[in-house]
Motif scaffolding. Structure first.
Motif, mmCIF file in Angstrom:
data_model
loop_
_atom_site.group_PDB
_atom_site.id
_atom_site.type_symbol
_atom_site.label_atom_id
_atom_site.label_comp_id
_atom_site.label_asym_id
_atom_site.label_seq_id
_atom_site.Cartn_x
_atom_site.Cartn_y
_atom_site.Cartn_z
ATOM 1 N N ALA A 224 0.756 -1.141 0.065
ATOM 2 C CA ALA A 224 0.010 0.063 0.043
ATOM 3 C C ALA A 224 0.885 1.373 -0.031
ATOM 4 C CB ALA A 224 -0.719 0.086 1.425
ATOM 5 N N GLU A 225 1.920 1.102 0.704
ATOM 6 C CA GLU A 225 2.893 2.285 0.635
ATOM 7 C C GLU A 225 3.363 2.721 -0.541
ATOM 8 O OE1 GLU A 225 3.613 4.565 2.857
ATOM 9 O OE2 GLU A 225 2.638 3.722 4.738
ATOM 10 N N THR A 226 3.751 1.430 -1.266
ATOM 11 C CA THR A 226 4.591 1.653 -2.569
ATOM 12 C C THR A 226 3.659 2.019 -3.748
ATOM 13 O OG1 THR A 226 4.454 -0.774 -3.234
ATOM 14 C CG2 THR A 226 6.248 -0.012 -1.763
ATOM 15 N N GLY A 227 2.371 1.728 -3.504
ATOM 16 C CA GLY A 227 1.309 2.413 -4.461
ATOM 17 C C GLY A 227 1.168 1.201 -5.681
ATOM 18 N N GLY A 228 1.844 -0.224 -5.812
ATOM 19 C CA GLY A 228 1.669 -0.933 -6.736
ATOM 20 C C GLY A 228 2.074 -2.168 -6.293
ATOM 21 N N SER A 229 2.057 -3.184 -7.186
ATOM 22 C CA SER A 229 2.388 -4.421 -7.000
ATOM 23 C C SER A 229 3.823 -4.412 -6.577
ATOM 24 C CB SER A 229 2.053 -5.542 -8.388
ATOM 25 O OG SER A 229 2.797 -5.082 -9.577
ATOM 26 N N LEU A 230 4.427 -5.642 -6.044
ATOM 27 C CA LEU A 230 5.802 -5.877 -5.598
ATOM 28 C C LEU A 230 6.634 -6.639 -6.209
ATOM 29 C CD1 LEU A 230 5.114 -5.831 -1.592
ATOM 30 C CD2 LEU A 230 5.714 -3.806 -3.196
ATOM 31 N N ARG A 231 7.643 -6.424 -6.961
ATOM 32 C CA ARG A 231 8.421 -7.322 -7.604
ATOM 33 C C ARG A 231 9.630 -7.583 -6.513
ATOM 34 N NH1 ARG A 231 11.639 -5.148 -11.717
ATOM 35 N NH2 ARG A 231 11.993 -7.343 -12.816
ATOM 36 N N LEU A 232 9.406 -8.907 -5.889
ATOM 37 C CA LEU A 232 10.265 -8.996 -4.761
ATOM 38 C C LEU A 232 11.547 -9.741 -5.201
ATOM 39 C CD1 LEU A 232 7.573 -10.944 -2.560
ATOM 40 C CD2 LEU A 232 8.642 -8.677 -2.207
ATOM 41 N N LEU B 184 17.634 -1.685 -6.652
ATOM 42 C CA LEU B 184 16.760 -2.236 -5.504
ATOM 43 C C LEU B 184 16.277 -1.314 -4.260
ATOM 44 C CD1 LEU B 184 18.648 -5.810 -4.896
ATOM 45 C CD2 LEU B 184 16.672 -5.416 -6.269
ATOM 46 N N ASP B 185 15.199 -1.423 -3.948
ATOM 47 C CA ASP B 185 14.811 -0.596 -2.928
ATOM 48 C C ASP B 185 14.505 -1.333 -1.898
ATOM 49 O OD1 ASP B 185 14.828 1.709 -4.280
ATOM 50 O OD2 ASP B 185 12.869 1.898 -4.946
ATOM 51 N N GLU B 186 14.795 -1.116 -0.511
ATOM 52 C CA GLU B 186 14.527 -1.852 0.661
ATOM 53 C C GLU B 186 13.282 -1.018 1.492
ATOM 54 O OE1 GLU B 186 17.531 -3.456 3.608
ATOM 55 O OE2 GLU B 186 16.697 -1.759 4.726
ATOM 56 N N TRP B 187 12.314 -1.775 1.894
ATOM 57 C CA TRP B 187 11.379 -1.428 2.944
ATOM 58 C C TRP B 187 11.203 -2.433 4.056
ATOM 59 C CZ3 TRP B 187 7.780 2.707 1.892
ATOM 60 C CH2 TRP B 187 7.695 3.222 0.622
ATOM 61 N N GLN B 188 11.002 -1.769 5.089
ATOM 62 C CA GLN B 188 10.957 -2.337 6.482
ATOM 63 C C GLN B 188 9.505 -2.040 7.123
ATOM 64 O OE1 GLN B 188 14.400 -1.898 9.189
ATOM 65 N NE2 GLN B 188 15.670 -2.961 7.597
ATOM 66 N N ILE B 189 9.016 -2.893 7.714
ATOM 67 C CA ILE B 189 8.152 -2.566 8.414
ATOM 68 C C ILE B 189 8.055 -3.401 10.066
ATOM 69 C CG2 ILE B 189 6.428 -4.568 7.794
ATOM 70 C CD1 ILE B 189 3.897 -2.868 8.380
ATOM 71 N N GLY B 190 7.937 -2.612 10.980
ATOM 72 C CA GLY B 190 8.293 -3.145 12.360
ATOM 73 C C GLY B 190 7.610 -2.275 13.223
ATOM 74 N N LYS C 160 8.672 1.091 19.965
ATOM 75 C CA LYS C 160 8.357 1.446 21.220
ATOM 76 C C LYS C 160 8.282 2.846 21.553
ATOM 77 C CE LYS C 160 8.020 -0.684 25.806
ATOM 78 N NZ LYS C 160 8.155 -1.882 26.877
ATOM 79 N N ARG C 161 7.115 3.288 21.898
ATOM 80 C CA ARG C 161 7.461 4.911 22.609
ATOM 81 C C ARG C 161 6.636 4.942 23.637
ATOM 82 N NH1 ARG C 161 10.423 5.072 19.036
ATOM 83 N NH2 ARG C 161 10.583 6.380 17.055
ATOM 84 N N LEU C 162 7.444 5.441 24.703
ATOM 85 C CA LEU C 162 6.863 5.390 26.071
ATOM 86 C C LEU C 162 6.323 4.143 26.598
ATOM 87 C CD1 LEU C 162 5.084 9.113 25.820
ATOM 88 C CD2 LEU C 162 7.364 8.293 26.651
ATOM 89 N N PHE C 163 4.967 4.068 26.657
ATOM 90 C CA PHE C 163 4.313 2.811 27.322
ATOM 91 C C PHE C 163 3.462 2.139 26.188
ATOM 92 C CE2 PHE C 163 4.575 5.443 30.956
ATOM 93 C CZ PHE C 163 5.312 4.884 31.739
ATOM 94 N N PHE C 164 3.704 2.679 24.936
ATOM 95 C CA PHE C 164 2.836 2.028 23.755
ATOM 96 C C PHE C 164 3.877 1.523 22.785
ATOM 97 C CE2 PHE C 164 0.419 5.350 25.765
ATOM 98 C CZ PHE C 164 -0.563 4.860 25.732
ATOM 99 N N GLU C 165 3.370 0.471 21.781
ATOM 100 C CA GLU C 165 4.353 -0.101 20.827
ATOM 101 C C GLU C 165 3.322 0.040 19.563
ATOM 102 O OE1 GLU C 165 5.666 -4.665 19.928
ATOM 103 O OE2 GLU C 165 6.495 -3.742 21.561
ATOM 104 N N PHE C 166 4.112 0.687 18.496
ATOM 105 C CA PHE C 166 3.583 1.022 17.330
ATOM 106 C C PHE C 166 4.106 0.360 16.124
ATOM 107 C CE2 PHE C 166 3.047 4.581 20.157
ATOM 108 C CZ PHE C 166 1.606 4.625 20.206
ATOM 109 N N GLU C 167 3.458 -0.074 15.005
ATOM 110 C CA GLU C 167 4.038 -0.532 13.852
ATOM 111 C C GLU C 167 4.313 0.467 12.765
ATOM 112 O OE1 GLU C 167 1.644 -3.016 10.959
ATOM 113 O OE2 GLU C 167 3.070 -4.566 11.736
ATOM 114 N N THR C 168 5.627 0.716 12.242
ATOM 115 C CA THR C 168 5.900 1.758 11.695
ATOM 116 C C THR C 168 6.570 1.073 10.293
ATOM 117 O OG1 THR C 168 8.063 1.971 12.265
ATOM 118 C CG2 THR C 168 6.698 3.250 13.430
ATOM 119 N N THR C 169 6.559 1.920 9.056
ATOM 120 C CA THR C 169 6.780 1.557 7.927
ATOM 121 C C THR C 169 8.037 2.478 7.377
ATOM 122 O OG1 THR C 169 4.751 0.615 7.120
ATOM 123 C CG2 THR C 169 6.372 0.736 5.306
#
Length: 537
Positions: free
Chosen positions: A48-56, A78-84, A87-96
Motif C-alpha cells: 500500500a505504501e509503494t502504491g503498486g504490485s511488488l517485484r520481490l 533495488l529498494d529496501e522497505w521495512q515494517i516493524g 516502542k514509544r513510552l508505554f506504547f508499541e507501534f508498527e512503522t513502515t
C-alpha cells in the motif's frame, strides 16, 4: 513559565495523537513469524505504501520486523522497505520505513532473474513452516525460529545464475542452531544441522546409533536402484559416494551425505583408465545396519586393538581371480610411537557376508613369511586352488622370496589369459601382461594336481638340495632361490619353450642367485625328477 509548559505539553500531545493516526498499534506480543496472517498483513501494508504490485527480490522475517528488497525505478536498482514495531513510552507501534536504495549481492551480473512474485511463495503458511522447521531441526532444548529469509538460490556452476526460490529458516535454542531449507511452497527439502548436538555427537564408525534409514532414503532419492555406484565410503560423520554420471559416458560425479542431507559436487571427473561396468553396484546391495559387524570382523583380522579405524569403503574389487567381488575395504592407522613418530596405515578387505579376503598390515607389523618354505608354498597353492576353483588351469606359477606370480586362464573370462600376484595380503590381478603371455594356448595349461610330484612330502627340499650339488655351490654363496612351475621353461616371443617338457607335463625350474645378483644358475627337472636342463652360474 507555567503557561509555556502547558503549551508544550499540548503540542506534544497533538503530535502524539498524529503519530497514532499514521502508525496503528500492534500487540506487544505479536510476531510476524509465529502469528498466522501477520506476515501477509505486513507485506500488504508495504504494498500500500509503494502504491503498486511488488517485484520481490528478497524477503526477511523476524518476530518484530519484515524487510523486503524490491525492484527500484531502474532495472539495476533495488529498494529496501521495512515494517516493524517501535516502542514509544508505554506504547508499541508498527512503522513502515522506505524506500532505501540497496545493492544486490553481486554474484549474478543481471539481477532481473532474481525477482519473483508474492503469489509464488506461501507467505500465508509462515507460522506452519516455522513450526515444521523446529520439528525438523530436533534441537535438544526448546527452540524457536530466529528469522526466515526467502529469495532465489544462486547456483555457481557452470556460471553464476539464479535458481529456484528457497526459504532459509534459522532455528536456535541458544546452544544449538540449524538452518532448515524449504521450497517456494514451504515444503522442507533439507537443512544444515552441523551446529546441532546430533551432528556433533554422531559417529558412523563408532556405534550403530545413527540414522541409517534417513541416510539410505536420502541417497535412494538421488540414485534409486540404478547400478552406477563406483564406491561408497563411510567416515565418522559423512558418507561419500562416487558414481558414473547418468548422462555423460566416461565421467563420474561425487555426492556427500551428512546429517544435513545430500550434496553433490558440481565438478565431474574422468573415469580411471580400464574402469569397467562390471565394477558398478547399486544401493540395493548396501546394508548400513551391517557396519558394526563388518567393523568387528575387520578389527579381529587386523589384530591390534590400539589401531584407529579411519574409514570404510565399499567397492567391487576387480583384481580378483574370479568375477569382480563386492568388498568393504576397512582402513586402520596404527598410532605413532611415544617419540612422535608418524602413524602407519593398512587395510582389511571383507565381503558383505563377512569373509576376510585380504589383510595388508603396515611395514613392521606384518609377520615375516618365508615364501620358499614348503608349508608356505603348500598353503599358497591351496589358496590358489580355492580362488580359482576346481577348473583352474595355469601356464606358470613362480615362487620367490617375497611373493608368488601366477599366469593362468582367467576364471572370469574362459579362453583368455590373466596374471595374478599372491602375497601375505591375498591374491590380486595384474593388469598388464607381456604379449606372448596374453596368448591362450590350451596345450601349455596344467592343473594344480600335476604339481604334486614336486611339492608333496619333502620333494621340493630334495630338488633344492640336488640343484645346489649339481651347480657346485652352497647356500652361503648363492642364497637366492626361485621355483618356477610350467609345462616348459624360458618361453620365447613366439610362444615356444627353450626348455620344453618331454612328456607334456609340468616341469620345475630351481633357480639360484648370489646375494648381489652377479651369479645365476638353474636346473630344470621333468615330472619324473630327471634333470633336463642345467645352466651353471
Amino acid at each position: 513559565m507555567r503557561a509555556k509548559t502547558i503549551a508544550a505539553r499540548l503540542v506534544a500531545a497533538g503530535l502524539f495523537a498524529l503519530f497514532l493516526s499514521v502508525a496503528p498499534p500492534a500487540r506487544a506480543d505479536s510476531s510476524y513469524i509465529a502469528d498466522p496472517g501477520e506476515a501477509v498483513r505486513a507485506l500488504d501494508a508495504i504494498a500500500a505504501e509503494t502504491g503498486g504490485s511488488l517485484r520481490l527480490y528478497a524477503l526477511e522475517l523476524s518476530d518484530g520486523r519484515l524487510t523486503v528488497e524490491i525492484g527500484g525505478k531502474r532495472k539495476t536498482e533495488l529498494d529496501e522497505w521495512q515494517i516493524g514495531r517501535v516502542k514509544r513510552l508505554f506504547f508499541e507501534f508498527e512503522t513502515t520505513v522506505g524506500p532505501r536504495p540497496v545493492r544486490a549481492a553481486g554474484l549474478v551480473g543481471d539481477i532481473e532473474g532474481g525477482f519473483f512474485d508474492r503469489s509464488e511463495i506461501a507467505l500465508d503458511k509462515v507460522a506452519d513452516v516455522a513450526a515444521n522447521a523446529i520439528a525438523y531441526a530436533r534441537l535438544d532444548e526448546e527452540a524457536h525460529v530466529q528469522s526466515i529469509e526467502i529469495a532465489r538460490a544462486v547456483e555457481i556452476l557452470p556460471e553464476p545464475a539464479y535458481g529456484p526460490i528457497r526459504w532459509s529458516i534459522y532455528v536456535t535454542s541458544g546452544r544449538e542452531s540449524a538452518i532448515v531449507r524449504a521450497d517456494a511452497a514451504g515444503n522442507i527439502i533439507g537443512a544444515d544441522l552441523a551446529n546441532t548436538n546430533r551432528a556433533r555427537n554422531m559417529d558412523l564408525l563408532g556405534d550403530g546409533d545413527w540414522p541409517h534409514r534417513e541416510a539410505r532414503d536420502a541417497l535412494f532419492a538421488v540414485f534409486g536402484d540404478e547400478r552406477r555406484l563406483r564406491d561408497l565410503t563411510v567416515r565418522p560423520r559423512a558418507i561419500s559416494v562416487t558414481a558414473d554420471h547418468a548422462a555423460t559416458p566416461g565421467r563420474k560425479e561425487d555426492y556427500n551425505w551428512t546429517i544435513s542431507g545430500v550434496t553433490r559436487s558440481p565438478l565431474l571427473s574422468p573415469l580411471m583408465h580400464g574402469a569397467s561396468e562390471d565394477e558398478l553396484f547399486s544401493l540395493k546391495e548396501v546394508d548400513f545396519t551391517a557396519l558394526a559387524r563388518i567393523r568387528a570382523i575387520a578389527r579381529t583380522a587386523w589384530g591390534h586393538e590400539s589401531a584407529k579405524l579411519e574409514y570404510m569403503t565399499l567397492r567391487r574389487v576387480s583384481e580378483t581371480p574370479g568375477k569382480p567381488e563386492l568388498r568393504w575395504i576397512v582402513t586402520f592407522t596404527e598410532l605413532g610411537d611415544d617419540a612422535g613418530g608418524a602413524g602407519t596405515s593398512g587395510t582389511v578387505e571383507v565381503t558383505p557376508e563377512g569373509a576376510v579376503r585380504k589383510v595388508v598390515l603396515p611395514a613392521g607389523h606384518a609377520p615375516a613369511a618365508d615364501w620358499l618354505a614348503p608349508k608356505t608354498i603348500a598353503a599358497t597353492l591351496g589358496r590358489i586352488g580355492k580362488d580359482f576353483g576346481p577348473d583352474g588351469r595355469f601356464a606358470e606359477i613362480v615362487f620367490d622370496a617375497g611373493k608368488a606370480r601366477i599366469l593362468g586362464e582367467d576364471p572370469a573370462r574362459p579362453g583368455a589369459m590373466a596374471g595374478f600376484e599372491a602375497d601375505a595380503g591375498g591374491i590380486a590381478r595384474v593388469r598388464k601382461l607381456m604379449p606372448w603371455d596374453e596368448q591362450y594356448r590350451k596345450e601349455r595349461l596344467f592343473d594344480l594336481e600335476a604339481l604334486a610330484v614336486f611339492t608333496q612330502a619333502d620333494r621340493l627340499a630334495d630338488f633344492t638340495a640336488r640343484t645346489y650339488r649339481r651347480l657346485q655351490v652352497d647356500e652361503e654363496t648363492m642364497p637366492g632361490i626361485r621355483y618356477a612351475f610350467a609345462i616348459g621353461q624360458i618361453m620365447g616371443p613366439d610362444g615356444t619353450y627353450m626348455v620344453p617338457s618331454p612328456d607334456g607335463r609340468p616341469t620345475l625350474q630351481v633357480r639360484l642367485e648370489s646375494a648381489d645378483g652377479s651369479r645365476v644358475g638353474s636346473v630344470v627337472f621333468d615330472s619324473s625328477g630327471k634333470e633336463i636342463d642345467v645352466r651353471m652360474p
